[in-house]
Design a protein around this motif. Structure first.
Motif, PDB file in Angstrom:
ATOM      1  N   ASP A 113      33.224  35.963  50.813  1.00  0.00           N
ATOM      2  CA  ASP A 113      31.809  36.268  50.989  1.00  0.00           C
ATOM      3  C   ASP A 113      31.631  37.566  51.780  1.00  0.00           C
ATOM      4  OD1 ASP A 113      29.003  35.670  50.749  1.00  0.00           O
ATOM      5  OD2 ASP A 113      29.039  35.085  52.862  1.00  0.00           O
ATOM      6  N   CYS A 114      32.432  37.743  52.800  1.00  0.00           N
ATOM      7  CA  CYS A 114      32.355  38.972  53.600  1.00  0.00           C
ATOM      8  C   CYS A 114      32.746  40.191  52.767  1.00  0.00           C
ATOM      9  CB  CYS A 114      33.253  38.844  54.827  1.00  0.00           C
ATOM     10  SG  CYS A 114      33.190  40.281  55.918  1.00  0.00           S
ATOM     11  N   LEU A 115      33.794  40.068  51.972  1.00  0.00           N
ATOM     12  CA  LEU A 115      34.229  41.196  51.145  1.00  0.00           C
ATOM     13  C   LEU A 115      33.191  41.559  50.089  1.00  0.00           C
ATOM     14  CD1 LEU A 115      38.007  40.439  50.550  1.00  0.00           C
ATOM     15  CD2 LEU A 115      37.012  42.109  52.112  1.00  0.00           C
ATOM     16  N   ASN A 116      32.496  40.572  49.550  1.00  0.00           N
ATOM     17  CA  ASN A 116      31.532  40.824  48.479  1.00  0.00           C
ATOM     18  C   ASN A 116      30.143  41.200  48.977  1.00  0.00           C
ATOM     19  OD1 ASN A 116      33.346  40.361  46.412  1.00  0.00           O
ATOM     20  ND2 ASN A 116      32.927  38.173  46.364  1.00  0.00           N
ATOM     21  N   THR A 117      29.905  41.086  50.265  1.00  0.00           N
ATOM     22  CA  THR A 117      28.589  41.408  50.814  1.00  0.00           C
ATOM     23  C   THR A 117      28.426  42.922  50.929  1.00  0.00           C
ATOM     24  OG1 THR A 117      28.562  39.354  52.062  1.00  0.00           O
ATOM     25  CG2 THR A 117      27.067  41.082  52.795  1.00  0.00           C
ATOM     26  N   PRO A 118      27.322  43.475  50.428  1.00  0.00           N
ATOM     27  CA  PRO A 118      27.081  44.914  50.580  1.00  0.00           C
ATOM     28  C   PRO A 118      26.961  45.283  52.060  1.00  0.00           C
ATOM     29  CG  PRO A 118      25.560  43.957  48.988  1.00  0.00           C
ATOM     30  CD  PRO A 118      26.280  42.820  49.636  1.00  0.00           C
ATOM     31  N   GLU A 119      27.367  46.479  52.373  1.00  0.00           N
ATOM     32  CA  GLU A 119      27.391  46.947  53.770  1.00  0.00           C
ATOM     33  C   GLU A 119      26.014  46.874  54.435  1.00  0.00           C
ATOM     34  OE1 GLU A 119      29.425  47.910  56.989  1.00  0.00           O
ATOM     35  OE2 GLU A 119      30.478  48.062  55.078  1.00  0.00           O
ATOM     36  N   GLU A 120      24.956  47.104  53.666  1.00  0.00           N
ATOM     37  CA  GLU A 120      23.616  47.100  54.261  1.00  0.00           C
ATOM     38  C   GLU A 120      23.132  45.695  54.617  1.00  0.00           C
ATOM     39  OE1 GLU A 120      23.279  47.339  49.795  1.00  0.00           O
ATOM     40  OE2 GLU A 120      24.181  48.644  51.271  1.00  0.00           O
ATOM     41  N   GLN A 121      23.822  44.649  54.150  1.00  0.00           N
ATOM     42  CA  GLN A 121      23.440  43.281  54.491  1.00  0.00           C
ATOM     43  C   GLN A 121      24.292  42.685  55.607  1.00  0.00           C
ATOM     44  OE1 GLN A 121      23.316  40.800  51.036  1.00  0.00           O
ATOM     45  NE2 GLN A 121      21.687  41.971  50.071  1.00  0.00           N
ATOM     46  N   VAL A 122      25.207  43.461  56.165  1.00  0.00           N
ATOM     47  CA  VAL A 122      26.066  42.985  57.248  1.00  0.00           C
ATOM     48  C   VAL A 122      25.369  43.265  58.570  1.00  0.00           C
ATOM     49  CG1 VAL A 122      28.307  43.278  58.371  1.00  0.00           C
ATOM     50  CG2 VAL A 122      28.133  43.384  55.891  1.00  0.00           C
ATOM     51  N   LYS A 128      31.609  45.900  58.702  1.00  0.00           N
ATOM     52  CA  LYS A 128      32.203  44.933  57.781  1.00  0.00           C
ATOM     53  C   LYS A 128      33.703  44.742  58.034  1.00  0.00           C
ATOM     54  CE  LYS A 128      32.161  44.098  52.822  1.00  0.00           C
ATOM     55  NZ  LYS A 128      31.667  44.624  51.563  1.00  0.00           N
ATOM     56  N   VAL A 129      34.401  45.820  58.327  1.00  0.00           N
ATOM     57  CA  VAL A 129      35.845  45.747  58.575  1.00  0.00           C
ATOM     58  C   VAL A 129      36.134  44.860  59.781  1.00  0.00           C
ATOM     59  CG1 VAL A 129      37.886  47.112  59.144  1.00  0.00           C
ATOM     60  CG2 VAL A 129      36.198  48.014  57.559  1.00  0.00           C
ATOM     61  N   LYS A 155      25.794  37.881  58.307  1.00  0.00           N
ATOM     62  CA  LYS A 155      25.165  38.307  57.072  1.00  0.00           C
ATOM     63  C   LYS A 155      23.669  38.047  57.135  1.00  0.00           C
ATOM     64  CE  LYS A 155      25.496  37.426  52.125  1.00  0.00           C
ATOM     65  NZ  LYS A 155      26.138  36.636  51.087  1.00  0.00           N
ATOM     66  N   VAL A 156      22.899  38.970  56.581  1.00  0.00           N
ATOM     67  CA  VAL A 156      21.446  38.785  56.492  1.00  0.00           C
ATOM     68  C   VAL A 156      21.198  37.690  55.469  1.00  0.00           C
ATOM     69  CG1 VAL A 156      19.272  39.883  55.864  1.00  0.00           C
ATOM     70  CG2 VAL A 156      21.022  41.191  57.046  1.00  0.00           C
ATOM     71  N   ARG A 157      20.544  36.619  55.877  1.00  0.00           N
ATOM     72  CA  ARG A 157      20.326  35.479  54.992  1.00  0.00           C
ATOM     73  C   ARG A 157      18.871  35.327  54.562  1.00  0.00           C
ATOM     74  NH1 ARG A 157      25.207  33.766  53.451  1.00  0.00           N
ATOM     75  NH2 ARG A 157      26.652  33.803  55.176  1.00  0.00           N
TER      76      ARG A 157
END
Length: 131
Positions: free
Chosen positions: A20-29, A34-35, A59-61
């Protein structure tokens, strides 16, 4: 069997949070890059701190700003899809492929006629012609 269940649940949560973390776009972290979230999930996965921290705080939910719902946001931020029958480049490629196929078919038909004629001459006992 049941003694492995807690281990499998922890492993499943760990894998889910990592993917889920890998697939989340950077703007939603949220909070950290993210790293850093990936490293936290990997380092603290066995004790569930990393995956739970990601799921709760990473993550922005909620819906993005601007009052749009998540489905509207995805609808507005997708790449434009063009159906194949409306895509001129695709239609041109089909026409070019069709011309190649027609040329190949004509060559095969000509070769078949030549071979049939050669077989007929052999059956009649004639000398084959040099083409």
């Amino acid at each position: 069997m049941f003694r492995y269940l807690p281990f499998l649940l922890v492993l499943a949560l760990w894998i889910y949070a990592f993917i889920d973390c890998l697939n989340t776009p950077e703007e939603q972290v949220r909070g950290l890059p993210k790293v850093v979230w990936v490293i936290i999930i990997l380092l603290f996965g066995e004790v569930l701190v990393g995956p739970i921290a990601w799921l709760v705080a990473g993550k922005v939910r909620h819906a993005p700003a601007g009052g749009s719902t998540p489905s509207e946001w995805h609808r507005n931020h997708r790449t434009e899809f063009v159906a194949p029958d409306d895509n001129p480049e695709f239609l041109k490629s089909l026409k070019a492929e069709n011309k190649k196929d027609e040329a190949l078919l004509k060559d095969w038909e000509a070769d078949l006629r030549r071979r049939e004629e050669e077989l007929r001459r052999r059956e009649r006992g004639e000398e084959p012609r040099a083409d």
